[in-house]
Scaffold this motif. Sequence first.
Motif, PDB file in Angstrom:
ATOM      1  N   ILE A  30      38.714  50.327  10.481  1.00 37.85           N
ATOM      2  CA  ILE A  30      37.515  49.487  10.412  1.00 37.85           C
ATOM      3  C   ILE A  30      37.750  48.199  11.207  1.00 37.85           C
ATOM      4  O   ILE A  30      36.916  47.800  12.029  1.00 37.85           O
ATOM      5  CB  ILE A  30      37.133  49.183   8.942  1.00 37.85           C
TER       6      ILE A  30
ATOM      7  N   ILE B  56      28.585  49.603   2.316  1.00 34.58           N
ATOM      8  CA  ILE B  56      29.447  50.360   1.398  1.00 34.58           C
ATOM      9  C   ILE B  56      30.844  49.768   1.263  1.00 34.58           C
ATOM     10  O   ILE B  56      31.494  49.950   0.242  1.00 34.58           O
ATOM     11  CB  ILE B  56      29.539  51.849   1.817  1.00 34.58           C
ATOM     12  N   VAL B  57      31.312  49.116   2.269  1.00 29.08           N
ATOM     13  CA  VAL B  57      32.583  48.399   2.233  1.00 29.08           C
ATOM     14  C   VAL B  57      32.337  47.140   3.061  1.00 29.08           C
ATOM     15  O   VAL B  57      31.508  47.179   3.967  1.00 29.08           O
ATOM     16  CB  VAL B  57      33.726  49.171   2.948  1.00 29.08           C
TER      17      VAL B  57
ATOM     18  N   LEU C 194      36.815  56.433   7.618  1.00 31.56           N
ATOM     19  CA  LEU C 194      36.811  55.048   7.136  1.00 31.56           C
ATOM     20  C   LEU C 194      38.018  54.738   6.265  1.00 31.56           C
ATOM     21  O   LEU C 194      38.370  53.585   6.046  1.00 31.56           O
ATOM     22  CB  LEU C 194      35.517  54.761   6.366  1.00 31.56           C
ATOM     23  N   MET C 195      38.642  55.792   5.726  1.00 29.83           N
ATOM     24  CA  MET C 195      39.818  55.579   4.880  1.00 29.83           C
ATOM     25  C   MET C 195      41.103  55.385   5.683  1.00 29.83           C
ATOM     26  O   MET C 195      42.133  55.032   5.126  1.00 29.83           O
ATOM     27  CB  MET C 195      39.987  56.756   3.919  1.00 29.83           C
TER      28      MET C 195
ATOM     29  N   MET D 282      25.815  51.571   5.927  1.00 28.68           N
ATOM     30  CA  MET D 282      25.434  52.971   6.135  1.00 28.68           C
ATOM     31  C   MET D 282      23.934  53.101   5.852  1.00 28.68           C
ATOM     32  O   MET D 282      23.521  53.598   4.811  1.00 28.68           O
ATOM     33  CB  MET D 282      26.264  53.843   5.174  1.00 28.68           C
TER      34      MET D 282
ATOM     35  N   LEU E  40      33.122  61.239   7.850  1.00 33.15           N
ATOM     36  CA  LEU E  40      32.961  59.789   7.932  1.00 33.15           C
ATOM     37  C   LEU E  40      33.828  59.096   6.887  1.00 33.15           C
ATOM     38  O   LEU E  40      34.508  58.118   7.193  1.00 33.15           O
ATOM     39  CB  LEU E  40      31.481  59.401   7.755  1.00 33.15           C
ATOM     40  N   SER E  41      33.837  59.628   5.663  1.00 34.85           N
ATOM     41  CA  SER E  41      34.663  58.916   4.681  1.00 34.85           C
ATOM     42  C   SER E  41      36.149  59.062   4.983  1.00 34.85           C
ATOM     43  O   SER E  41      36.901  58.108   4.824  1.00 34.85           O
ATOM     44  CB  SER E  41      34.340  59.237   3.214  1.00 34.85           C
ATOM     45  N   ASN E  42      36.565  60.222   5.478  1.00 37.23           N
ATOM     46  CA  ASN E  42      37.978  60.344   5.878  1.00 37.23           C
ATOM     47  C   ASN E  42      38.312  59.330   6.967  1.00 37.23           C
ATOM     48  O   ASN E  42      39.361  58.698   6.948  1.00 37.23           O
ATOM     49  CB  ASN E  42      38.278  61.746   6.409  1.00 37.23           C
TER      50      ASN E  42
END
Lengths: 158, 101
Positions: free
Chosen positions: A131, A59-60, A125-126, A65, A121-123
């Motif tokens: 990372i 995803i990045v 990774l931001m 994922m 999870l998205s919070n």
Amino acid sequence: MLRYFLENHLINISTEHPQNWEDAIRVSGEIMKSNNLVTDKYVDQVIADVKKYGPYIVIVPGVAMPHSQADSSGVLGTGIGLTIFPEAVSFDKDDSEKDAQLFFMLAAKDNKQHMENIANLSNMLMEDGLIEDLRKVKSLEDYHQVMDKYELSTEESR
Amino acid sequence: MKILTACANGSGTSLMLMRTVKKTMEKMGYQITQADHTSISEAKGIARNYDVVFTSIPFIKMFDEVKKRGGEVIGIKNVISAKEVEDKINESDIPTKFKKN
């Protein structure tokens, strides 16, 4: 969220580099299987999906994922497992942006819980720099250090 | 505005993308009345009910028909990047088609 992986025994810091991306997905399935979240059937489906659709699960850059259909019979519970490999794993030899070192495998039986997990999870990774810091983790001690660093700024779940 | 996000399975990437898009668009001043996430196979059938479809770039060609009908389809590379979502929206027809609050 970092604490979630630790407290739920959903973290695996792999010292061995996988042979290829397929092997990497199998290894990331181990922690999910030992927590009774998924079966081998699900792991096979995840691999089949990547073969069919390409490495969209990256995803990045650096982060994969792995997941498949939520209604799969290979899904037993709801959770996210984190596997960290010593080096990045290549999915597409012509596209290094599709290399991944952090594998967050998803299992979604309970939709509401899954939505919360994905939000956390998205919070996470931001967070700036997180990372990169996680990619340097080689031991649980390292992991604790990353956790301490981001503890104050990350939303906790569970 | 009604938005739909789509990925292969409809449970992981599309959900993450939906959060990013919804947050970013609301911050930009757009009113989101409905936001859903789904799989590519389902999305093709229900896309007509939405104003904008967001998907990760590898799947964008699946929505050629929606584009032909004049629907907005936006491909996103990094599903957690608010900046990319904002830039792509500004490059699209959304700013002229929809007004902000």
